[in-house]
Write a protein that holds these residues in place. Sequence first.
Motif, short mmCIF file in Angstrom:
data_model
loop_
_atom_site.label_atom_id
_atom_site.label_comp_id
_atom_site.label_asym_id
_atom_site.label_seq_id
_atom_site.Cartn_x
_atom_site.Cartn_y
_atom_site.Cartn_z
N VAL A 409 42.80 22.99 2.63
CA VAL A 409 41.88 21.95 2.18
C VAL A 409 40.51 22.16 2.81
O VAL A 409 40.38 22.26 4.02
CB VAL A 409 42.42 20.55 2.55
CG1 VAL A 409 41.41 19.47 2.15
CG2 VAL A 409 43.76 20.30 1.87
N HIS A 410 39.50 22.25 1.97
CA HIS A 410 38.13 22.47 2.43
C HIS A 410 37.23 21.40 1.81
O HIS A 410 36.85 20.44 2.45
CB HIS A 410 37.69 23.88 2.03
CG HIS A 410 36.40 24.31 2.64
ND1 HIS A 410 35.91 25.60 2.54
CD2 HIS A 410 35.47 23.65 3.36
CE1 HIS A 410 34.78 25.70 3.17
NE2 HIS A 410 34.48 24.53 3.67
N TRP A 411 36.91 21.58 0.53
CA TRP A 411 36.14 20.57 -0.20
C TRP A 411 37.12 19.61 -0.88
O TRP A 411 38.10 20.04 -1.46
CB TRP A 411 35.27 21.22 -1.27
CG TRP A 411 34.28 22.20 -0.73
CD1 TRP A 411 33.07 21.93 -0.17
CD2 TRP A 411 34.38 23.64 -0.73
NE1 TRP A 411 32.43 23.09 0.19
CE2 TRP A 411 33.22 24.15 -0.14
CE3 TRP A 411 35.37 24.52 -1.15
CZ2 TRP A 411 33.00 25.51 0.03
CZ3 TRP A 411 35.17 25.88 -0.98
CH2 TRP A 411 33.99 26.36 -0.41
N LEU A 412 36.82 18.32 -0.82
CA LEU A 412 37.69 17.32 -1.45
C LEU A 412 36.91 16.52 -2.50
O LEU A 412 35.88 15.92 -2.20
CB LEU A 412 38.21 16.34 -0.38
CG LEU A 412 39.49 16.71 0.36
CD1 LEU A 412 39.84 15.64 1.38
CD2 LEU A 412 40.65 16.88 -0.61
N TRP A 413 37.44 16.52 -3.72
CA TRP A 413 36.82 15.72 -4.79
C TRP A 413 36.88 14.23 -4.45
O TRP A 413 37.87 13.75 -3.91
CB TRP A 413 37.56 15.91 -6.11
CG TRP A 413 37.29 17.15 -6.90
CD1 TRP A 413 38.21 18.08 -7.29
CD2 TRP A 413 36.03 17.58 -7.43
NE1 TRP A 413 37.60 19.07 -8.04
CE2 TRP A 413 36.27 18.79 -8.13
CE3 TRP A 413 34.72 17.09 -7.37
CZ2 TRP A 413 35.25 19.49 -8.78
CZ3 TRP A 413 33.71 17.80 -8.01
CH2 TRP A 413 33.98 18.97 -8.70
N SER A 414 35.81 13.51 -4.84
CA SER A 414 35.84 12.05 -4.83
C SER A 414 35.93 11.58 -6.28
O SER A 414 35.86 12.38 -7.21
CB SER A 414 34.57 11.49 -4.18
OG SER A 414 33.48 11.52 -5.10
N CYS A 415 36.04 10.28 -6.46
CA CYS A 415 36.04 9.72 -7.81
C CYS A 415 34.62 9.43 -8.30
O CYS A 415 34.42 9.05 -9.45
CB CYS A 415 36.87 8.43 -7.85
SG CYS A 415 36.23 7.11 -6.78
N ASP A 416 33.63 9.61 -7.42
CA ASP A 416 32.24 9.21 -7.73
C ASP A 416 31.44 10.37 -8.33
O ASP A 416 31.68 11.53 -8.02
CB ASP A 416 31.55 8.72 -6.46
CG ASP A 416 32.27 7.54 -5.84
OD1 ASP A 416 32.74 6.67 -6.60
OD2 ASP A 416 32.37 7.49 -4.59
N THR A 417 30.46 10.04 -9.16
CA THR A 417 29.65 11.05 -9.83
C THR A 417 28.18 10.92 -9.42
O THR A 417 27.72 9.85 -9.02
CB THR A 417 29.75 10.91 -11.36
OG1 THR A 417 29.39 9.57 -11.73
CG2 THR A 417 31.16 11.18 -11.84
N SER A 418 27.46 12.06 -9.55
CA SER A 418 26.02 12.04 -9.26
C SER A 418 25.19 12.25 -10.52
O SER A 418 24.05 11.83 -10.61
CB SER A 418 25.68 13.14 -8.24
OG SER A 418 26.00 14.42 -8.75
N THR A 419 25.77 12.94 -11.52
CA THR A 419 25.16 13.11 -12.84
C THR A 419 26.30 13.18 -13.85
O THR A 419 27.47 13.11 -13.48
CB THR A 419 24.33 14.42 -12.94
OG1 THR A 419 25.23 15.53 -12.88
CG2 THR A 419 23.31 14.53 -11.81
#
Length: 453
Positions: A409-419
């Motif tokens: 595990v390195h980068w973890l997705w969130s449920c939030d968006t930026s674009t």
Amino acid sequence: MKKIGRYSIHGRLGRGGMSTVYKAKASITARTVALKVLLPRDDIFIDLVGLKRLKEIFIEEARIMGEISHDHVAKIIDCDEDNGAPFIVLEYFAHSIGSLIGESYQLEKPSRIISTNKAFEYLRQTLFGLERLHFAGIVHRDIKPYNLMITTDDRIKIIDFGLSRVRGEEKMAIPGMQVGSPYYAAPEQERTPEKADERSDLFSVAVLACRLLTGQLPNHRLQEQALPSSLNSELNSDWDAFLLRASSPQQAERYESARDMRLALEEIHAAWARHTKKSCTFVAFDQSSPSLPQKVLRRSPIFIQRKNLQRSLDLDDLMRPRVYPPHRFEILSHSLIACLDTGLIWQREGAGFMLTWSKAHEYVAYLNSNTWQGFSDWRLPSLEELSSLLLPEARLRDFCFASYFSSKVHWLWSCDTSTKQKAWLVDIVENYYGDLDKDGMASVCAVVGPNFS
């Protein structure tokens, strides 16, 4: 939607003086690729070199890449022509060293210092890649953070051979033309590009090493350089000697070959690792310690811009928390871990593979349909929930902190968006917030817990 050959275009990834790189998808397989198209930004290149010669140079880049097969050199998929314009089809990578350290177009600005262990591994892999290129007589001449991509299994891939030189042949000599990138290009390369040799690439790797380990670029215009150890307390005099030699303005003072530089790096890192392990003091988890007041965390997904995220979570300019509230964790099983201060239960390894954002949602739906581990309300975490996973002093984490999550595990997705095209994630190894193309790959560790807002 615009098409180039058999590929549909889904956005621009970057543009240089000679070419433009697009994100594209294959018509049948829907595989995401990077499409590099010969598209000179300025007519001066056409006037000075000629369009025919530019095409030859562009196709030569494809030939160079096609001949090399190595774990740390990007693979070419295809080369073709569309309406007279040649294009190269390459592997698509969403992560790069540049994005990892947060390097901006204003190169003088500080970047994120990354853990010494991670920096060592990336530098070592870059040197392995250069060993293969130099063996083939190829001098890259443009090693820099955004030309070093990171794969889903955390390997470096060297890209962009547009400025490379093969066995002493100068493909495109234009008087006064800069070959290489400011700060990263060796002095001899800036003055007389045709004199650049393997040691010129090693200079670029040394500058990259300083960037990763200190967050600064060496300034060779100064008479006396600041010692790297004065900018990063984890480094010692051995690191200073290595970095100063490798980044010497004089070609003859540098390491002779990528192999020599790699072996020296491995020796210094091994000694540093032994010393760091000895200096660690592990503190046992105290189950009886009082818990922190529970903070109400948002669980619903939102769209949030960078500046608003920085303000709401109190992040610095490099998207790192200014304050790290302490959180206590308890391992429940091989698969689960509980945060005692937030009441959240996390997957420790999650899917076990990196996924695109849409596939991450499919994976969470799969967990719920199977009532995995007795829960049917798993979800992607919000950025606030992910904040409980971040730790200060990432540089010591490899040796001095027990890891609660899988090493995968390195980068973890969130449920939030930026674009519309990007979603937010958190790097729990280097401890910063970033956003990523939804077609890029990140780990998925679903969360379940109290019914927050």
